[in-house]
Design a protein around this motif. Structure first.
Motif, PDB file in Angstrom:
ATOM      1  N   ARG A  17       0.861  -1.199   0.000  1.00 40.82           N
ATOM      2  CA  ARG A  17       0.000   0.000   0.000  1.00 40.82           C
ATOM      3  C   ARG A  17       0.890   1.238   0.000  1.00 40.82           C
ATOM      4  NH1 ARG A  17      -4.087  -0.608   4.688  1.00 40.82           N
ATOM      5  NH2 ARG A  17      -4.882   1.325   3.781  1.00 40.82           N
ATOM      6  N   ALA A  18       0.747   2.058  -1.019  1.00 44.84           N
ATOM      7  CA  ALA A  18       1.644   3.211  -1.189  1.00 44.84           C
ATOM      8  C   ALA A  18       1.025   4.518  -0.677  1.00 44.84           C
ATOM      9  CB  ALA A  18       2.032   3.357  -2.654  1.00 44.84           C
ATOM     10  N   LEU A  19      -0.279   4.674  -0.834  1.00 49.87           N
ATOM     11  CA  LEU A  19      -0.956   5.882  -0.333  1.00 49.87           C
ATOM     12  C   LEU A  19      -2.075   5.477   0.608  1.00 49.87           C
ATOM     13  CD1 LEU A  19      -1.343   7.984  -3.651  1.00 49.87           C
ATOM     14  CD2 LEU A  19       0.560   8.019  -2.007  1.00 49.87           C
ATOM     15  N   GLY A  36       9.022  15.159   0.521  1.00 55.93           N
ATOM     16  CA  GLY A  36       8.995  13.931   1.309  1.00 55.93           C
ATOM     17  C   GLY A  36      10.167  13.049   0.969  1.00 55.93           C
ATOM     18  N   PRO A  37      10.482  12.111   1.866  1.00 60.00           N
ATOM     19  CA  PRO A  37      11.656  11.254   1.644  1.00 60.00           C
ATOM     20  C   PRO A  37      11.427  10.224   0.541  1.00 60.00           C
ATOM     21  CG  PRO A  37      10.487  10.580   3.619  1.00 60.00           C
ATOM     22  CD  PRO A  37       9.794  11.814   3.130  1.00 60.00           C
ATOM     23  N   ASN A  38      12.479   9.511   0.160  1.00 61.70           N
ATOM     24  CA  ASN A  38      12.381   8.439  -0.830  1.00 61.70           C
ATOM     25  C   ASN A  38      11.318   7.444  -0.413  1.00 61.70           C
ATOM     26  OD1 ASN A  38      15.837   8.770  -1.030  1.00 61.70           O
ATOM     27  ND2 ASN A  38      14.533   9.017  -2.800  1.00 61.70           N
ATOM     28  N   GLY A  39      10.505   7.041  -1.360  1.00 57.30           N
ATOM     29  CA  GLY A  39       9.507   6.009  -1.094  1.00 57.30           C
ATOM     30  C   GLY A  39       8.264   6.501  -0.380  1.00 57.30           C
ATOM     31  N   ALA A  40       8.135   7.817  -0.181  1.00 62.15           N
ATOM     32  CA  ALA A  40       6.984   8.360   0.554  1.00 62.15           C
ATOM     33  C   ALA A  40       5.684   8.244  -0.228  1.00 62.15           C
ATOM     34  CB  ALA A  40       7.240   9.824   0.897  1.00 62.15           C
ATOM     35  N   GLY A  41       5.789   8.152  -1.566  1.00 64.22           N
ATOM     36  CA  GLY A  41       4.581   8.070  -2.389  1.00 64.22           C
ATOM     37  C   GLY A  41       4.370   9.298  -3.279  1.00 64.22           C
ATOM     38  N   LYS A  42       5.383  10.125  -3.421  1.00 68.19           N
ATOM     39  CA  LYS A  42       5.243  11.375  -4.195  1.00 68.19           C
ATOM     40  C   LYS A  42       4.950  11.086  -5.671  1.00 68.19           C
ATOM     41  CE  LYS A  42       9.422  12.765  -3.122  1.00 68.19           C
ATOM     42  NZ  LYS A  42       9.880  11.506  -2.428  1.00 68.19           N
ATOM     43  N   THR A  43       5.775  10.201  -6.240  1.00 73.17           N
ATOM     44  CA  THR A  43       5.565   9.846  -7.651  1.00 73.17           C
ATOM     45  C   THR A  43       4.201   9.180  -7.832  1.00 73.17           C
ATOM     46  OG1 THR A  43       7.921   9.668  -8.079  1.00 73.17           O
ATOM     47  CG2 THR A  43       6.486   8.374  -9.509  1.00 73.17           C
ATOM     48  N   THR A  44       3.820   8.383  -6.841  1.00 77.47           N
ATOM     49  CA  THR A  44       2.518   7.700  -6.905  1.00 77.47           C
ATOM     50  C   THR A  44       1.370   8.714  -6.949  1.00 77.47           C
ATOM     51  OG1 THR A  44       3.493   5.841  -5.710  1.00 77.47           O
ATOM     52  CG2 THR A  44       1.089   5.960  -5.755  1.00 77.47           C
ATOM     53  N   LEU A  46       1.485  11.688  -8.263  1.00 78.17           N
ATOM     54  CA  LEU A  46       1.435  12.242  -9.624  1.00 78.17           C
ATOM     55  C   LEU A  46       0.851  11.221 -10.604  1.00 78.17           C
ATOM     56  CD1 LEU A  46       4.637  14.420 -10.130  1.00 78.17           C
ATOM     57  CD2 LEU A  46       2.489  14.968  -9.007  1.00 78.17           C
ATOM     58  N   ARG A  47       1.242   9.955 -10.429  1.00 78.78           N
ATOM     59  CA  ARG A  47       0.671   8.910 -11.305  1.00 78.78           C
ATOM     60  C   ARG A  47      -0.844   8.855 -11.149  1.00 78.78           C
ATOM     61  NH1 ARG A  47       5.028   4.536  -9.603  1.00 78.78           N
ATOM     62  NH2 ARG A  47       6.701   5.066 -11.043  1.00 78.78           N
ATOM     63  N   ALA A  48      -1.299   9.004  -9.912  1.00 77.30           N
ATOM     64  CA  ALA A  48      -2.752   8.982  -9.674  1.00 77.30           C
ATOM     65  C   ALA A  48      -3.417  10.150 -10.408  1.00 77.30           C
ATOM     66  CB  ALA A  48      -3.037   9.074  -8.171  1.00 77.30           C
ATOM     67  N   PRO A  83       7.439  13.182 -16.188  1.00 84.57           N
ATOM     68  CA  PRO A  83       7.721  12.103 -15.235  1.00 84.57           C
ATOM     69  C   PRO A  83       9.144  12.114 -14.709  1.00 84.57           C
ATOM     70  CG  PRO A  83       7.578  11.223 -17.462  1.00 84.57           C
ATOM     71  CD  PRO A  83       7.279  12.698 -17.558  1.00 84.57           C
ATOM     72  N   GLU A  84       9.320  11.374 -13.623  1.00 83.05           N
ATOM     73  CA  GLU A  84      10.646  11.123 -13.062  1.00 83.05           C
ATOM     74  C   GLU A  84      11.481  10.480 -14.174  1.00 83.05           C
ATOM     75  OE1 GLU A  84      11.375   9.381  -8.563  1.00 83.05           O
ATOM     76  OE2 GLU A  84      10.088   8.312  -9.921  1.00 83.05           O
ATOM     77  N   GLY A  85      12.705  10.875 -14.324  1.00 85.97           N
ATOM     78  CA  GLY A  85      13.504  10.295 -15.401  1.00 85.97           C
ATOM     79  C   GLY A  85      13.163  10.864 -16.762  1.00 85.97           C
ATOM     80  N   GLU A 190       9.628  17.445  -5.283  1.00 86.78           N
ATOM     81  CA  GLU A 190      11.071  17.734  -5.182  1.00 86.78           C
ATOM     82  C   GLU A 190      11.688  17.086  -3.950  1.00 86.78           C
ATOM     83  OE1 GLU A 190      13.763  18.666  -6.334  1.00 86.78           O
ATOM     84  OE2 GLU A 190      13.279  19.793  -8.132  1.00 86.78           O
ATOM     85  N   GLN A 191      12.900  16.583  -4.131  1.00 78.26           N
ATOM     86  CA  GLN A 191      13.719  16.178  -2.983  1.00 78.26           C
ATOM     87  C   GLN A 191      14.484  17.399  -2.493  1.00 78.26           C
ATOM     88  OE1 GLN A 191      14.975  13.039  -1.707  1.00 78.26           O
ATOM     89  NE2 GLN A 191      13.653  11.674  -2.868  1.00 78.26           N
ATOM     90  N   ASN A 192      14.748  18.291  -3.424  1.00 79.53           N
ATOM     91  CA  ASN A 192      15.487  19.505  -3.094  1.00 79.53           C
ATOM     92  C   ASN A 192      14.519  20.528  -2.485  1.00 79.53           C
ATOM     93  OD1 ASN A 192      16.972  21.879  -3.049  1.00 79.53           O
ATOM     94  ND2 ASN A 192      18.067  21.383  -4.936  1.00 79.53           N
TER      95      ASN A 192
HETATM   96  N1  LIG Z   1       5.736   0.185 -10.049  1.00 77.39           N
HETATM   97  C1  LIG Z   1       5.833  -0.141  -8.773  1.00 77.39           C
HETATM   98  N2  LIG Z   1       5.686  -1.412  -8.365  1.00 77.39           N
HETATM   99  C2  LIG Z   1       5.759  -1.767  -7.059  1.00 77.39           C
HETATM  100  N3  LIG Z   1       5.976  -0.888  -6.064  1.00 77.39           N
HETATM  101  C3  LIG Z   1       6.144   0.391  -6.411  1.00 77.39           C
HETATM  102  C4  LIG Z   1       6.081   0.838  -7.773  1.00 77.39           C
HETATM  103  N4  LIG Z   1       6.294   2.180  -7.792  1.00 77.39           N
HETATM  104  C5  LIG Z   1       6.471   2.534  -6.522  1.00 77.39           C
HETATM  105  N5  LIG Z   1       6.386   1.493  -5.678  1.00 77.39           N
HETATM  106  C6  LIG Z   1       6.519   1.529  -4.208  1.00 77.39           C
HETATM  107  O1  LIG Z   1       5.561   2.451  -3.698  1.00 77.39           O
HETATM  108  C7  LIG Z   1       6.112   3.275  -2.670  1.00 77.39           C
HETATM  109  C8  LIG Z   1       6.030   4.736  -3.060  1.00 77.39           C
HETATM  110  O2  LIG Z   1       6.858   4.940  -4.202  1.00 77.39           O
HETATM  111  P1  LIG Z   1       6.985   6.324  -4.972  1.00 77.39           P
HETATM  112  O3  LIG Z   1       7.759   6.051  -6.210  1.00 77.39           O
HETATM  113  O4  LIG Z   1       5.649   6.937  -5.108  1.00 77.39           O
HETATM  114  O5  LIG Z   1       7.856   7.156  -3.918  1.00 77.39           O
HETATM  115  P2  LIG Z   1       8.554   8.579  -4.071  1.00 77.39           P
HETATM  116  O6  LIG Z   1       8.105   9.400  -2.901  1.00 77.39           O
HETATM  117  O7  LIG Z   1       8.309   9.128  -5.421  1.00 77.39           O
HETATM  118  O8  LIG Z   1      10.097   8.200  -3.863  1.00 77.39           O
HETATM  119  P3  LIG Z   1      11.423   8.820  -4.554  1.00 77.39           P
HETATM  120  O9  LIG Z   1      11.722  10.084  -3.810  1.00 77.39           O
HETATM  121  O10 LIG Z   1      12.463   7.778  -4.293  1.00 77.39           O
HETATM  122  O11 LIG Z   1      11.155   9.043  -6.011  1.00 77.39           O
HETATM  123  C9  LIG Z   1       7.526   2.776  -2.479  1.00 77.39           C
HETATM  124  O12 LIG Z   1       7.539   1.890  -1.390  1.00 77.39           O
HETATM  125  C10 LIG Z   1       7.858   2.045  -3.776  1.00 77.39           C
HETATM  126  O13 LIG Z   1       8.773   1.004  -3.564  1.00 77.39           O
END
Ligand SMILES: Nc1ncnc2c1ncn2[C@@H]1O[C@H](COP(=O)(O)OP(=O)(O)OP(=O)(O)O)[C@@H](O)[C@H]1O
Ligand SMILES: [Mg+2]
Length: 233
Positions: A17-19, A36-44, A46-48, A83-85, A190-192
């Protein structure tokens, strides 16, 4: 006025569960930073918002609840995602990437000219393959390509990632002038945090899929835990 009102968003990747019930608003014509820190769900998040993953919860756009949030529906509403990347087409030239970004537009040449005004470096590199651009140039191309949609909302995922501080400053300066002249609503991940909080009007912080703090950027920047965790003060 709120352009986006997001309520109780839940998202999962398989069993992960990401969010966990994320709620926030993005004001029209303003810049909102998502920290927010790595893995917090920020990219998720935006994907939503660009419809590339399914979520529960509601998203309102200019006062209407969006029941279907497919990528094409979100693009039609004017939500553009960098997107990221970056996600440019490496084997296409700068010019071809811009044309693809504006594929559904008339007045394509006029819009491309506008991008070259904002990003003079891209004019110089217009016939170069995107894959051979420097990191900063690729970031500029990704933003320019998204702007070809004339978006109402621009979602930016870590525009500073991998860039030297001077290039980051140059990218944000261009974003500032685009925001000033078009008033494009922006949500910037942003991480920055230092750069993001200087640029943004509003900000919120996500930790392990939950919003832990939100408010005007200056207030968030003044928060002791934000200073300790993200601002290195
Ligand atoms: N495609 C995917 N498949 C499985 N798990 C995923 C996928 N994308 C993200 N996750 C997981 O969901 C959680 C949130 O990831 P997300 O990429 O949204 O974090 P983030 O805040 O953008 O991190 P970062 O700062 O490293 O980019 C993490 O635990 C990640 O491992
Ligand atoms: Mg991310």
């Amino acid at each position: 006025m709120s352009r986006l009102v997001v309520s109780d968003l839940h998202a999962s990747y398989g069993r992960l569960r990401a969010l966990h019930g994320v709620s926030f608003t993005v004001d029209a014509g303003k810049v909102t930073a998502l920290l927010g820190p790595n893995g917090a769900g920020k990219t998720t998040v935006l994907r939503a918002l660009c419809g590339s993953i399914s979520t529960s919860g509601t998203v309102e756009f200019d006062g209407s609840v969006l029941t279907r949030r497919s990528p094409s529906a979100m693009a039609r509403l004017g939500v553009a995602h960098v997107p990221e990347g970056r996600g440019t087409f490496a084997d296409f030239t700068v010019l071809e990437n811009l044309r693809l970004g504006g594929y559904c537009r008339d007045r394509l040449d006029e819009d491309i000219e506008q991008q070259f005004t904002w990003f003079p470096r891209l004019r110089e590199r217009s016939r170069q393959l995107a894959g051979s651009l420097s990191g900063g140039e690729q970031q500029m191309l990704a933003i320019a390509r998204a702007l070809m949609l004339r978006p109402k909302v621009l979602l930016l995922d870590e525009p500073s990632q991998g860039l030297a501080p001077t290039i980051t400053a140059a990218v944000y300066e261009i974003l500032r002038s685009i925001q000033d002249s078009l008033g494009t609503t922006m949500l910037v991940v942003e991480q920055n945090a230092k750069v993001a909080l200087r640029f943004a009007d509003e900000a919120f912080v996500l930790e392990t899929g939950r919003v832990v703090l939100s408010g005007p950027a200056a207030e968030v920047a003044g928060d002791v835990s934000v200073q300790r965790s993200y601002l290195g003060t």
